[in-house]
Design an enzyme around this catalytic site. Sequence first.
Site, PDB file in Angstrom:
ATOM      1  N   LYS A 175       3.119   0.564   2.806  1.00 59.76           N
ATOM      2  CA  LYS A 175       4.105   1.404   2.122  1.00 59.76           C
ATOM      3  C   LYS A 175       5.107   1.964   3.125  1.00 59.76           C
ATOM      4  CE  LYS A 175       0.968   2.407  -1.670  1.00 59.76           C
ATOM      5  NZ  LYS A 175      -0.045   3.301  -2.261  1.00 59.76           N
ATOM      6  N   GLN A 224      -2.906   9.022  -1.635  1.00 61.39           N
ATOM      7  CA  GLN A 224      -3.599   7.737  -1.742  1.00 61.39           C
ATOM      8  C   GLN A 224      -4.994   7.939  -2.345  1.00 61.39           C
ATOM      9  OE1 GLN A 224      -2.147   4.858  -1.098  1.00 61.39           O
ATOM     10  NE2 GLN A 224      -3.881   3.469  -1.161  1.00 61.39           N
ATOM     11  N   ASP A 280       4.024   8.258  -8.159  1.00 63.12           N
ATOM     12  CA  ASP A 280       2.930   7.421  -8.669  1.00 63.12           C
ATOM     13  C   ASP A 280       2.837   7.507 -10.196  1.00 63.12           C
ATOM     14  OD1 ASP A 280       1.443   5.851  -6.890  1.00 63.12           O
ATOM     15  OD2 ASP A 280       0.279   7.566  -6.145  1.00 63.12           O
TER      16      ASP A 280
HETATM   17  N1  GUE Z   1      -2.062   6.975  -5.082  1.00 60.44           N
HETATM   18  C1  GUE Z   1      -2.241   5.649  -5.034  1.00 60.44           C
HETATM   19  N2  GUE Z   1      -1.252   4.828  -5.456  1.00 60.44           N
HETATM   20  C2  GUE Z   1      -1.410   3.472  -5.402  1.00 60.44           C
HETATM   21  O1  GUE Z   1      -0.490   2.718  -5.793  1.00 60.44           O
HETATM   22  C3  GUE Z   1      -2.637   2.933  -4.877  1.00 60.44           C
HETATM   23  C4  GUE Z   1      -3.617   3.839  -4.465  1.00 60.44           C
HETATM   24  N3  GUE Z   1      -3.412   5.174  -4.561  1.00 60.44           N
HETATM   25  N4  GUE Z   1      -4.797   3.387  -3.972  1.00 60.44           N
HETATM   26  C5  GUE Z   1      -5.090   1.974  -3.832  1.00 60.44           C
HETATM   27  C6  GUE Z   1      -4.282   1.114  -4.773  1.00 60.44           C
HETATM   28  C7  GUE Z   1      -4.159  -0.312  -4.307  1.00 60.44           C
HETATM   29  N5  GUE Z   1      -2.741  -0.529  -4.043  1.00 60.44           N
HETATM   30  C8  GUE Z   1      -2.220  -1.708  -3.480  1.00 60.44           C
HETATM   31  C9  GUE Z   1      -0.949  -1.791  -2.957  1.00 60.44           C
HETATM   32  C10 GUE Z   1      -0.488  -2.963  -2.348  1.00 60.44           C
HETATM   33  C11 GUE Z   1      -1.275  -4.080  -2.265  1.00 60.44           C
HETATM   34  C12 GUE Z   1      -0.773  -5.295  -1.579  1.00 60.44           C
HETATM   35  O2  GUE Z   1       0.291  -5.304  -1.000  1.00 60.44           O
HETATM   36  N6  GUE Z   1      -1.518  -6.407  -1.597  1.00 60.44           N
HETATM   37  C13 GUE Z   1      -1.148  -7.656  -0.930  1.00 60.44           C
HETATM   38  C14 GUE Z   1      -2.133  -8.022   0.160  1.00 60.44           C
HETATM   39  C15 GUE Z   1      -2.701  -6.866   0.956  1.00 60.44           C
HETATM   40  C16 GUE Z   1      -3.892  -7.252   1.833  1.00 60.44           C
HETATM   41  O3  GUE Z   1      -3.789  -8.268   2.570  1.00 60.44           O
HETATM   42  O4  GUE Z   1      -4.918  -6.536   1.793  1.00 60.44           O
HETATM   43  C17 GUE Z   1      -1.130  -8.782  -1.929  1.00 60.44           C
HETATM   44  O5  GUE Z   1      -1.784  -8.662  -2.977  1.00 60.44           O
HETATM   45  O6  GUE Z   1      -0.467  -9.792  -1.661  1.00 60.44           O
HETATM   46  C18 GUE Z   1      -2.548  -4.014  -2.804  1.00 60.44           C
HETATM   47  C19 GUE Z   1      -2.987  -2.844  -3.413  1.00 60.44           C
HETATM   48  C20 GUE Z   1      -2.069   0.620  -4.302  1.00 60.44           C
HETATM   49  N7  GUE Z   1      -2.875   1.574  -4.761  1.00 60.44           N
END
Ligand code: GUE
Length: 295
Positions: free
Chosen positions: A52, A96, A119
């Site tokens: 982020k 988070q 969020d």
């Molecule tokens: N307050 C809060 N807001 C959120 O939006 C929030 C949170 N807490 N806690 C956890 C989850 C999970 N989340 C992700 C964000 C980006 C990827 C992401 O970029 N994933 C990549 C790969 C990442 C990797 O390699 O691990 C993909 O799918 O291609 C995944 C998961 C946001 N979250």
Amino acid sequence: MEILDGKKVSEDIKNEIAAEVQKMKDNGEKVPHLAAIIVGNDGASLTYVGSKVKACERVGFESTLIKMPNTTSETELLKKIKELNADDNIDGFIVQLPLPKQIDTQEVLMAIDPNKDVDGFHPENFGKMALDMTTFIPATPFGILELLERYGVETQGKHTVVIGRSHIVGRPMSILMGRKGFPGNSTVTLTHSYTKNISQITTQADIIITALGVPNYLKAEMVKDDAVVIDVGITRVSDDSTEKGYRITGDVDFENVSKKASFITPVPGGVGPMTIAMLLKNTLLAREQKRLKMR
Ligand SMILES: Nc1nc(=O)c2c([nH]1)NC[C@@H]1CN(c3ccc(C(=O)N[C@@H](CCC(=O)O)C(=O)O)cc3)C=[N+]21
């Protein structure tokens, strides 16, 4: 079968946002500033928050990362939130999730100023979303809507089956797909751990959205021909052949389900990158003091 390429679309969105930021700079305006609080040192959470911050740099936002120890009390976290609420320099911030067990997540989410709640988790914003009012839409569901829209996937009159009722994905997704407007106007079934005969339901679905966190859960037999399949699952499985020692996998048996689906999101490169792009979008809207409504 067509891949819903979240990686590519998220790049497009980031380019659009970067162009808006450039305009702000040219006009001598303050650029958007996103802050993130992370409590504890869970590896996956640190990775997401890191992404982020990197994305903020990429589009020209200012960002602040606040790391608090795993032993942080609810009172200490609430104090930090009040500081961010009062800080005119911060346009939006997130806490988070998940939080350590001594902290009540709902109390924390309710403490965030709804105008800075990028969020979209504050009950006021969540309620507005359910009532078709303009508000911040939670980033993951928002990213899915944006993908469906940009690929011209029809949702009106379709049967959408959501698997998983989490507060951050399944529940809001079920509301959004059934709302008036586009993308929306869908007939929604929200399934969860008490759902009986789930295959009987999923095989009726035009659109399936899985947000479970169970690798390979959704098999080809559970999906009808030409269904649209959105995979929100992200599970780390150890894999010594990779540089990091793990790879991430979704809820969908991609190899087999992709042979039947009309559209499908990959993992990685699907919903995950869209989540980050839409968090930036919400922060831009917060800076502009705007909210989104469906058309
Ligand atoms: N307050 C809060 N807001 C959120 O939006 C929030 C949170 N807490 N806690 C956890 C989850 C999970 N989340 C992700 C964000 C980006 C990827 C992401 O970029 N994933 C990549 C790969 C990442 C990797 O390699 O691990 C993909 O799918 O291609 C995944 C998961 C946001 N979250």
